[in-house]
Design a protein around this motif. Sequence first.
Motif, short mmCIF file in Angstrom:
data_model
loop_
_atom_site.label_atom_id
_atom_site.label_comp_id
_atom_site.label_asym_id
_atom_site.label_seq_id
_atom_site.Cartn_x
_atom_site.Cartn_y
_atom_site.Cartn_z
N THR A 113 -0.36 2.79 -6.84
CA THR A 113 0.83 2.23 -6.17
C THR A 113 1.70 1.35 -7.09
O THR A 113 2.58 0.66 -6.61
N CYS A 131 7.78 2.84 -4.80
CA CYS A 131 8.87 2.72 -3.83
C CYS A 131 8.38 2.84 -2.39
O CYS A 131 9.12 2.56 -1.46
N SER A 132 7.12 3.26 -2.21
CA SER A 132 6.54 3.35 -0.87
C SER A 132 5.16 2.72 -0.87
O SER A 132 4.38 2.93 -1.80
N GLU A 133 4.84 1.94 0.16
CA GLU A 133 3.52 1.34 0.27
C GLU A 133 2.43 2.38 0.48
O GLU A 133 1.25 2.13 0.25
N LEU A 134 2.82 3.57 0.94
CA LEU A 134 1.85 4.64 1.22
C LEU A 134 1.68 5.60 0.05
O LEU A 134 1.04 6.63 0.18
N SER A 135 2.28 5.26 -1.09
CA SER A 135 2.20 6.17 -2.25
C SER A 135 0.77 6.33 -2.75
O SER A 135 -0.06 5.42 -2.62
N ASP A 151 3.34 12.21 -6.38
CA ASP A 151 2.78 11.43 -5.28
C ASP A 151 2.04 12.38 -4.33
O ASP A 151 2.66 13.17 -3.62
N GLU A 153 0.27 11.64 -1.69
CA GLU A 153 0.37 11.26 -0.28
C GLU A 153 1.67 11.74 0.34
O GLU A 153 1.69 12.32 1.42
N ASN A 154 2.78 11.50 -0.36
CA ASN A 154 4.10 11.89 0.17
C ASN A 154 4.55 13.27 -0.27
O ASN A 154 5.61 13.74 0.12
N CYS A 158 8.67 11.38 -7.66
CA CYS A 158 9.57 10.22 -7.62
C CYS A 158 10.18 10.02 -9.01
O CYS A 158 9.47 10.06 -10.02
N PHE A 169 13.96 11.14 -4.89
CA PHE A 169 12.79 11.97 -4.61
C PHE A 169 13.13 13.41 -4.96
O PHE A 169 14.25 13.87 -4.74
#
Length: 303
Positions: A113, A131-135, A151, A153-154, A158, A169
């Motif tokens: 992250t 850029c995302s907490e869920l990365s 990434d 997760e997403n 990026c 993205f």
Amino acid sequence: MGKTLKLIINLFIFVMIAGFIAYMVTSVNDNEETLTEYNAENSFKSSYKKAFTIDIKDTVSAFEMNDTSLFILSKSTIKINDKKGNHINSFAVKPNARDIKISQNLVFLLYPTFFDVYSLSGNLEYSWEACSELSDYCSFTIADNFVFVTDAENKNICKYTKEGNFMAFIQSPHGFITPSHAFDITSKNDTIYCVNPGRHLIESYTLDGEFLSAFGGSGMEAGFFSGCCNPAYISLNENGNIFTSEKGMPRICYYNSNGKLIEVVLNSRLLGGGHQACEIKANKDTLYVASINKIDMYTKADR
């Protein structure tokens, strides 16, 4: 009643005999197939030969090179060796980094992250958050002062500036499928190359994120990829030709810049067996191959 019973018994015997014959034929075919695969593995001749091995005491998480040195990421340490394996320096870093790159005398480290950026001597210069907490970042490349990071997760790429400013993205027109962290990315000049492991593809993009092309596909034979997530690693040489590394049945293959298979470079036997993919870095006619706790250097062999 007697005739009916005899008919049933004869039918039962026939089914048993037919089943036994089918089993024997299948067993013979399986043995022949296994023997064929075994013979193919052992008769394989590589165009590369092992020059030397660098033994690493700890597990190799990732590695990178510049013109003179190898930078080996291992647990919470970066070890710097020359390209013959002689130790030069080392410094401590935060644990659990996933990838490493060198650019303009800076060492970039990727975490799930965030990024940390060090000087070559080991001083922490700056950091930035995802850029995302869920990365769930896996791999990255640096091209034209931009950082491109995958990434899982997403399921995207990026794009950042080298200072850590988020730019965009990048989405795959095929849709990225990422069953694991085998989501490698690299670059050459103004082109980004990324694996789409669940689709068994290698995709290319411009620096602006425009999709260019893809090659690969599902299949066991060389030139195709199989399993849940292959190829696992990619690397380009100075000509823009592509090396891939696969897991499951480990092998390293070599393609031209258009994605046409040139040859299988190393098979499972030469890579030491097992199921893990080896990280690879190509440098002219030299190929560096990292496994659990070592890096092997291969050079082009004379046939």
